[in-house]
Write an enzyme that holds these catalytic residues in place. Structure first.
Site, PDB file in Angstrom:
ATOM      1  N   ASP A  37     -63.715 -23.763 -30.090  1.00  0.00           N
ATOM      2  CA  ASP A  37     -64.428 -22.475 -30.204  1.00  0.00           C
ATOM      3  C   ASP A  37     -63.618 -21.545 -31.081  1.00  0.00           C
ATOM      4  OD1 ASP A  37     -65.684 -19.823 -29.362  1.00  0.00           O
ATOM      5  OD2 ASP A  37     -66.756 -21.185 -28.024  1.00  0.00           O
ATOM      6  N   ASP A  60     -63.843 -22.957 -36.195  1.00  0.00           N
ATOM      7  CA  ASP A  60     -64.935 -22.166 -36.769  1.00  0.00           C
ATOM      8  C   ASP A  60     -65.894 -23.180 -37.371  1.00  0.00           C
ATOM      9  OD1 ASP A  60     -66.715 -20.679 -38.198  1.00  0.00           O
ATOM     10  OD2 ASP A  60     -65.226 -19.644 -39.422  1.00  0.00           O
ATOM     11  N   VAL A  61     -67.062 -23.346 -36.766  1.00  0.00           N
ATOM     12  CA  VAL A  61     -67.975 -24.407 -37.210  1.00  0.00           C
ATOM     13  C   VAL A  61     -68.493 -24.170 -38.628  1.00  0.00           C
ATOM     14  CG1 VAL A  61     -68.695 -25.046 -34.870  1.00  0.00           C
ATOM     15  CG2 VAL A  61     -70.065 -23.383 -36.170  1.00  0.00           C
ATOM     16  N   TYR A 151     -83.119 -17.012 -36.483  1.00  0.00           N
ATOM     17  CA  TYR A 151     -82.730 -17.841 -35.333  1.00  0.00           C
ATOM     18  C   TYR A 151     -83.747 -18.951 -35.090  1.00  0.00           C
ATOM     19  CZ  TYR A 151     -81.164 -19.037 -30.589  1.00  0.00           C
ATOM     20  OH  TYR A 151     -80.711 -19.718 -29.474  1.00  0.00           O
ATOM     21  N   LYS A 155     -83.106 -22.999 -35.374  1.00  0.00           N
ATOM     22  CA  LYS A 155     -83.229 -23.924 -34.243  1.00  0.00           C
ATOM     23  C   LYS A 155     -84.307 -24.988 -34.515  1.00  0.00           C
ATOM     24  CE  LYS A 155     -79.903 -22.348 -31.754  1.00  0.00           C
ATOM     25  NZ  LYS A 155     -78.715 -23.182 -31.507  1.00  0.00           N
ATOM     26  N   THR A 188     -76.377 -16.141 -20.108  1.00  0.00           N
ATOM     27  CA  THR A 188     -75.057 -16.337 -20.731  1.00  0.00           C
ATOM     28  C   THR A 188     -74.662 -15.047 -21.451  1.00  0.00           C
ATOM     29  OG1 THR A 188     -75.903 -17.009 -22.884  1.00  0.00           O
ATOM     30  CG2 THR A 188     -75.652 -18.762 -21.237  1.00  0.00           C
ATOM     31  N   THR A 193     -75.689  -9.903 -24.543  1.00  0.00           N
ATOM     32  CA  THR A 193     -75.503  -9.128 -25.779  1.00  0.00           C
ATOM     33  C   THR A 193     -76.851  -8.824 -26.410  1.00  0.00           C
ATOM     34  OG1 THR A 193     -73.413 -10.240 -26.108  1.00  0.00           O
ATOM     35  CG2 THR A 193     -74.338  -9.161 -28.037  1.00  0.00           C
TER      36      THR A 193
END
Ligand code: NAP
Length: 252
Positions: A37, A60-61, A151, A155, A188, A193
């Protein structure tokens, strides 16, 4: 005997939410787990809590060098690698009118290209000995969201990336399975957020509470159970699938 004995899992986004729950649940079933992560403090804390079957590596992906180092660290620490859980992701609120090219690029960089990078490295390593890749998509990748433009797009891409990888491996006789998990609304930090940044968090919360017909608020462990199943050999015939865990939302 654990359901994941002999598995070595690299879990991106493992410092928080669904990734952290999955890491704990995989380890409880006998897997060795590398938590990867960009959140170093929480990632190390999750690894320490799990104990000797877990370690943490900064990842960092969005960076290829970072991915290469995380995979090398996993293989060095645990002597192999046969499960990848691509959980790292970001959620930005935005419509086709409001979002900027920068919002779009960031979302694609992490959610799509980050997942693609992980799949590419996993296939290269696992084609010899087999393995399982689990990609986190979303119900937002099945149905569009007016205010989740980038987003939803990201996805949806993850769903089809998953199928492409699954077929590519299967057609070559490689026992590398690749499946997506499509969660509904799960409690989560990402969700907290998201609500906190809305003009009327309470109204948004109430609207989202109506999305899942079962009327239960989803917990990270609800997704972790599916990830454990896909990681272990119980799912040996499952590849290219979209595993919807959404309290019935997509049944409408
Ligand atoms: P979360 O609690 O925010 O956890 C995501 C983790 O990924 C965080 O630790 C985050 O670090 C990390 N991360 C973000 N960008 C990264 C990067 N570039 N490199 C490495 N790590 C990075 O989110 P979650 O709700 O558990 O979500 C996990 C996955 O499930 C995501 O792919 C999400 O899109 C998907 N999902 C979630 C829900 C839901 O309702 N929660 C529903 C459907 C799908 P920071 O905290 O520093 O950003």
């Amino acid at each position: 005997m654990g359901r994941c004995d002999g598995k070595v899992a690299l879990v991106t986004g493992g410092a928080s939410g669904i990734g952290a729950a999955s890491a704990r649940m995989l380890a409880a079933q006998g897997a060795q787990v590398m938590i990867a992560d960009r959140d170093t403090a929480n990632g190390k804390a999750v690894a320490a809590e799990i104990g000797s079957n877990a370690a943490f590596v900064a990842l960092d992906v969005a960076s290829q060098d970072s991915w290469d180092a995380a995979v090398a660290a996993t293989i060095t620490a645990f002597g192999g690698w046969n499960v990848l859980v691509n959980c790292a992701g970001i959620l930005r609120h935005g419509s086709i009118e409001s979002e900027t090219m920068d919002d779009w690029r960031q979302t694609m960089e992490v959610n799509v290209k980050g997942t693609w990078r992980g799949c590419k490295l996993a296939v290269a390593h696992m084609k010899a000995g087999g393995g399982s890749i689990v990609n986190l998509s979303s119900i937002a990748g099945i149905e569009g969201g007016a205010d989740l433009c980038a987003y939803s797009t990201s996805k949806g891409a993850v769903r089809l990336l998953t199928k492409s990888v699954a077929l590519y491996c299967a057609e070559r006789g490689w026992q590398v399975r690749c499946n997506s998990v499509n969660p509904g609304i799960i409690e989560t930090p990402m969700l907290e957020t998201y609500f906190a940044e809305r003009d009327d968090p309470q109204a948004e919360r109430e609207a989202w509470d109506r999305v899942m017909p079962l009327g239960i608020r989803g917990e990270p462990e609800d997704i972790g159970h599916m990830i454990v199943y896909l990681a272990c050999d119980e799912s040996r015939l499952v590849t290219g699938a979209e595993m919807v865990v959404d309290g019935g939302a997509m049944a409408r």
